[in-house]
Design a protein around this motif. Structure first.
Motif, PDB file in Angstrom:
ATOM      1  N   ASP A   1       0.819  -1.217   0.000  1.00 36.48           N
ATOM      2  CA  ASP A   1       0.000   0.000   0.000  1.00 36.48           C
ATOM      3  C   ASP A   1       0.849   1.262   0.000  1.00 36.48           C
ATOM      4  O   ASP A   1       0.369   2.340  -0.368  1.00 36.48           O
ATOM      5  CB  ASP A   1      -0.948   0.007   1.199  1.00 36.48           C
ATOM      6  CG  ASP A   1      -0.201  -0.074   2.526  1.00 36.48           C
ATOM      7  OD1 ASP A   1       0.868  -0.732   2.554  1.00 36.48           O
ATOM      8  OD2 ASP A   1      -0.666   0.507   3.516  1.00 36.48           O
ATOM      9  N   LYS A   2       2.120   1.134   0.384  1.00 39.27           N
ATOM     10  CA  LYS A   2       3.034   2.278   0.409  1.00 39.27           C
ATOM     11  C   LYS A   2       3.983   2.290  -0.789  1.00 39.27           C
ATOM     12  O   LYS A   2       4.761   3.240  -0.953  1.00 39.27           O
ATOM     13  CB  LYS A   2       3.866   2.264   1.693  1.00 39.27           C
ATOM     14  CG  LYS A   2       3.030   2.265   2.970  1.00 39.27           C
ATOM     15  CD  LYS A   2       2.241   3.549   3.139  1.00 39.27           C
ATOM     16  CE  LYS A   2       1.525   3.556   4.489  1.00 39.27           C
ATOM     17  NZ  LYS A   2       0.723   4.791   4.685  1.00 39.27           N
TER      18      LYS A   2
ATOM     19  N   MET B   1      16.123  -0.834   0.064  1.00 34.89           N
ATOM     20  CA  MET B   1      14.716  -0.470   0.016  1.00 34.89           C
ATOM     21  C   MET B   1      14.345  -0.091  -1.409  1.00 34.89           C
ATOM     22  O   MET B   1      15.007   0.737  -2.031  1.00 34.89           O
ATOM     23  CB  MET B   1      14.448   0.701   0.960  1.00 34.89           C
ATOM     24  CG  MET B   1      13.034   1.212   0.968  1.00 34.89           C
ATOM     25  SD  MET B   1      12.765   2.355   2.365  1.00 34.89           S
ATOM     26  CE  MET B   1      14.159   3.479   2.161  1.00 34.89           C
ATOM     27  N   GLU B   2      13.297  -0.719  -1.920  1.00 33.65           N
ATOM     28  CA  GLU B   2      12.766  -0.363  -3.232  1.00 33.65           C
ATOM     29  C   GLU B   2      11.561   0.536  -3.035  1.00 33.65           C
ATOM     30  O   GLU B   2      10.623   0.181  -2.315  1.00 33.65           O
ATOM     31  CB  GLU B   2      12.366  -1.611  -4.017  1.00 33.65           C
ATOM     32  CG  GLU B   2      11.800  -1.295  -5.393  1.00 33.65           C
ATOM     33  CD  GLU B   2      11.499  -2.544  -6.207  1.00 33.65           C
ATOM     34  OE1 GLU B   2      11.079  -2.402  -7.370  1.00 33.65           O
ATOM     35  OE2 GLU B   2      11.697  -3.661  -5.676  1.00 33.65           O
ATOM     36  N   ILE B   3      11.594   1.701  -3.677  1.00 39.41           N
ATOM     37  CA  ILE B   3      10.510   2.675  -3.549  1.00 39.41           C
ATOM     38  C   ILE B   3       9.929   2.930  -4.937  1.00 39.41           C
ATOM     39  O   ILE B   3      10.630   3.409  -5.835  1.00 39.41           O
ATOM     40  CB  ILE B   3      10.995   4.007  -2.943  1.00 39.41           C
ATOM     41  CG1 ILE B   3      11.831   3.766  -1.687  1.00 39.41           C
ATOM     42  CG2 ILE B   3       9.815   4.913  -2.633  1.00 39.41           C
ATOM     43  CD1 ILE B   3      12.521   5.008  -1.163  1.00 39.41           C
ATOM     44  N   LYS B   4       8.678   2.603  -5.113  1.00 37.91           N
ATOM     45  CA  LYS B   4       8.017   2.825  -6.392  1.00 37.91           C
ATOM     46  C   LYS B   4       7.283   4.160  -6.387  1.00 37.91           C
ATOM     47  O   LYS B   4       6.903   4.673  -5.339  1.00 37.91           O
ATOM     48  CB  LYS B   4       7.028   1.690  -6.676  1.00 37.91           C
ATOM     49  CG  LYS B   4       7.689   0.320  -6.825  1.00 37.91           C
ATOM     50  CD  LYS B   4       6.665  -0.763  -7.123  1.00 37.91           C
ATOM     51  CE  LYS B   4       7.348  -2.119  -7.277  1.00 37.91           C
ATOM     52  NZ  LYS B   4       6.371  -3.201  -7.542  1.00 37.91           N
ATOM     53  N   GLY B   5       7.090   4.698  -7.574  1.00 37.58           N
ATOM     54  CA  GLY B   5       6.308   5.926  -7.705  1.00 37.58           C
ATOM     55  C   GLY B   5       7.067   7.210  -7.507  1.00 37.58           C
ATOM     56  O   GLY B   5       6.461   8.287  -7.483  1.00 37.58           O
TER      57      GLY B   5
ATOM     58  N   GLY C   1      14.197  11.108   4.241  1.00 37.53           N
ATOM     59  CA  GLY C   1      12.953  11.448   4.920  1.00 37.53           C
ATOM     60  C   GLY C   1      12.346  10.271   5.664  1.00 37.53           C
ATOM     61  O   GLY C   1      13.045   9.434   6.223  1.00 37.53           O
ATOM     62  N   GLU C   2      11.001  10.187   5.636  1.00 43.30           N
ATOM     63  CA  GLU C   2      10.278   9.168   6.387  1.00 43.30           C
ATOM     64  C   GLU C   2      10.599   7.749   5.916  1.00 43.30           C
ATOM     65  O   GLU C   2      10.321   6.786   6.640  1.00 43.30           O
ATOM     66  CB  GLU C   2       8.773   9.428   6.297  1.00 43.30           C
ATOM     67  CG  GLU C   2       8.316  10.665   7.039  1.00 43.30           C
ATOM     68  CD  GLU C   2       8.606  10.572   8.543  1.00 43.30           C
ATOM     69  OE1 GLU C   2       8.360   9.494   9.121  1.00 43.30           O
ATOM     70  OE2 GLU C   2       9.078  11.567   9.114  1.00 43.30           O
TER      71      GLU C   2
END
Length: 507
Positions: A255-256, A304-308, A364-365
């Motif tokens: 969801d994130k 960490m994989e961050i999409k979007g 950041g967060e």
């Protein structure tokens, strides 16, 4: 003679060249790289040179299609595993002691992990970091003996896809050691190609991005891949290491748009290396096999994989820059452990800080996910406590991935240009080498098709010997009596006699 140019002497490009020469390719193969050959390449230079980064400082070959990139997306599961086998066979083939190459294959996920982390289990071939340099020398000698040409210490500055040329600066013949930087390169060389294999590593990802923008290549956006390199005494993780040497802990927050994984676990003789990319320092780990190097440490990346994220490549670069201090990255240990030493005996290049605040300032967060990951490791591994340290950052730069034809990884707009390795978002030695091998196989198939056609065209036809002397030009017969030329002369005479006559005068 067909000319194949390979930009990047990493695992992808080297495996491509090896497949070509193994199969008797009779064209010219040239490999260009910013680094050095394995005889001159320093052990500490883990980014550039023969066999790239992973083939020089890692030595673990993952043997599963779900790890390190999406190879099966292009060629299917069965073909992907066949290509993996070829890459592994090459490392064994040039290994000074092939019996040392071993495969670990864990099958059971321990119960104590399940409440907190997922655990990916898959086979891994262990080559041994301390053998990689000898493998490199043997492999390099083989390619040179087979006629492959190498251009070392050469940075490609431009590639003209339309005119099929590679451009790079050539150092002047005079001694340029005392000249200022802008005068060292006096003129440029141009190298023509029929087929280009673009296999740059991390150091060349921004160049691939520039080419994609220059030629407006359709691309597939990628995610951010950033985190820290975690280090602790091996004893805290031994219970899991006994199950899986190169364990992969992971968790997802769908969801994130965030997921985390441990990456490239090193044990027994585990060392951290500083990687210099784009003027910044990030960190990675590797392991030795020689007992003389044993330090009983474990390290792995927490990625960490961050999409979007809009413009993920630029976002990652900015985050890494924020984690620099006087030209190096940062190290934090809650128990005030000191940074470890490299396998060469020097302390890891880093700046010690007293909290994780720099990580929060940089990303950041998102830093909270890494913080929670470490907190849960302290629970799962009870003896760990605060006996650990993190090097900030560890990063995998992924520029937007160009859309390619699945059959041969060629650009959709330029079918004789093939992207492989990090340039096509491969994230491991095995996947990179397999991509290079796949491209080479398709080049050889095309070569076979051309030879088959030429052989067929040279065969005598079924017509008579008299007819065999007849040729056609533009569909008109040009036989031994020269009837076509008679027709052409007649047309020319008409044009001379009636210069103002045009087709539009006909009614």
């Amino acid at each position: 003679m067909r000319k194949v140019v390979i930009v990047g002497a990493g695992v992808a490009g080297v495996n491509a060249a090896t497949k070509l020469v193994d199969e008797g390719f009779d064209g010219q193969i040239t490999i260009i790289d910013m680094g050095l050959d394995p005889y001159r390449r320093p052990a500490a230079d883990v980014m550039r040179g023969f066999l790239g980064a992973g083939g020089w400082s890692d030595g673990k070959l993952t043997y599963h299609t779900s790890i390190g990139g999406q190879l099966s997306k292009y060629c299917g599961e069965e073909k992907a595993m066949e290509l993996f086998d070829q890459v592994i066979d090459n490392f064994k083939r040039f290994h000074p002691n092939p019996s040392e190459v071993q495969c670990s294959n864990p099958v059971a996920e321990p119960d104590f992990i399940k409440p907190y982390f997922g655990l990916r289990l898959f086979p891994v071939w262990h080559v041994g970091t301390d053998y990689l340099h000898e493998i490199g020398k043997n492999w390099y000698d083989y390619l040179v003996d087979k006629g492959v040409k190498f251009l070392w210490e050469t940075k490609v500055e431009d590639i003209d896809f339309k005119n099929q040329t590679v451009h790079y600066p050539k150092v002047a013949e005079m001694d340029s050691a005392e000249l200022p930087g802008d005068l060292k390169w006096m003129y440029h060389e141009t190298l023509e190609y029929d087929t280009l294999i673009f296999g740059v590593g991390k150091s060349g990802i921004d160049f691939g991005k520039q080419l994609a923008e220059k030629y407006e290549l359709p691309t597939e956006p990628k995610s951010v891949q950033i985190g820290v390199c975690f280090e602790a005494p091996q004893k805290h993780f031994q219970k899991l290491i006994d199950v899986s040497y190169d364990f992969k802990l992971y968790r997802k927050y769908d969801d994130k748009g965030v997921s985390l994984r441990s990456f490239c676990t090193n044990n027994n003789a585990a060392y951290v290396a500083a990687e210099h990319t784009y003027g910044d320092v990030s960190y990675n780990g590797h392991a030795k096999k020689d007992e003389a190097y044993r330090n009983d440490m474990t390290n792995f990346g927490i990625l960490m994989e961050i999409k979007g994220i809009d413009k993920p490549f630029d976002w990652s670069r900015e985050a890494v820059e924020k984690l620099q201090h006087e030209g190096v990255g940062m190290f934090y240990s809650p128990s005030q452990r000191v940074p470890s030493k490299t396998s060469e005996g020097d302390y890891v290049e880093t700046h010690v800080v007293n909290s994780m605040d720099p990580l929060w300032d940089a990303i950041g967060e998102y830093a909270s996910y890494i913080h929670d990951f470490i907190d849960d490791m302290e629970t799962v591994f009870p003896t760990l406590g605060k006996d650990w340290g993190i090097y900030m950052p560890e990063v995998k730069y992924l520029s937007p991935e160009p859309l390619v034809n699945y059959k041969d990884l060629s650009l959709t707009r330029f079918p004789n240009v093939h992207f492989v390795g990090d340039a096509l978002s491969a994230r491991g030695i095995t996947v990179s080498g397999a991509q290079g091998t796949l491209v080479a196989e398709q080049i050889l198939t095309l070569d076979d098709d051309i030879n088959d056609f030429l052989e067929w065209a040279d065969k005598p036809g079924s017509w008579s010997e008299e007819d065999d002397k007849i040729h056609t030009v533009g569909g008109l017969t040009n036989d031994k009596e020269g009837s076509f030329m008679k027709f052409q002369n007649k047309i020319n005479k008409t044009d001379d006699e009636y210069p103002d006559f045009h087709e539009h005068d006909i009614v």
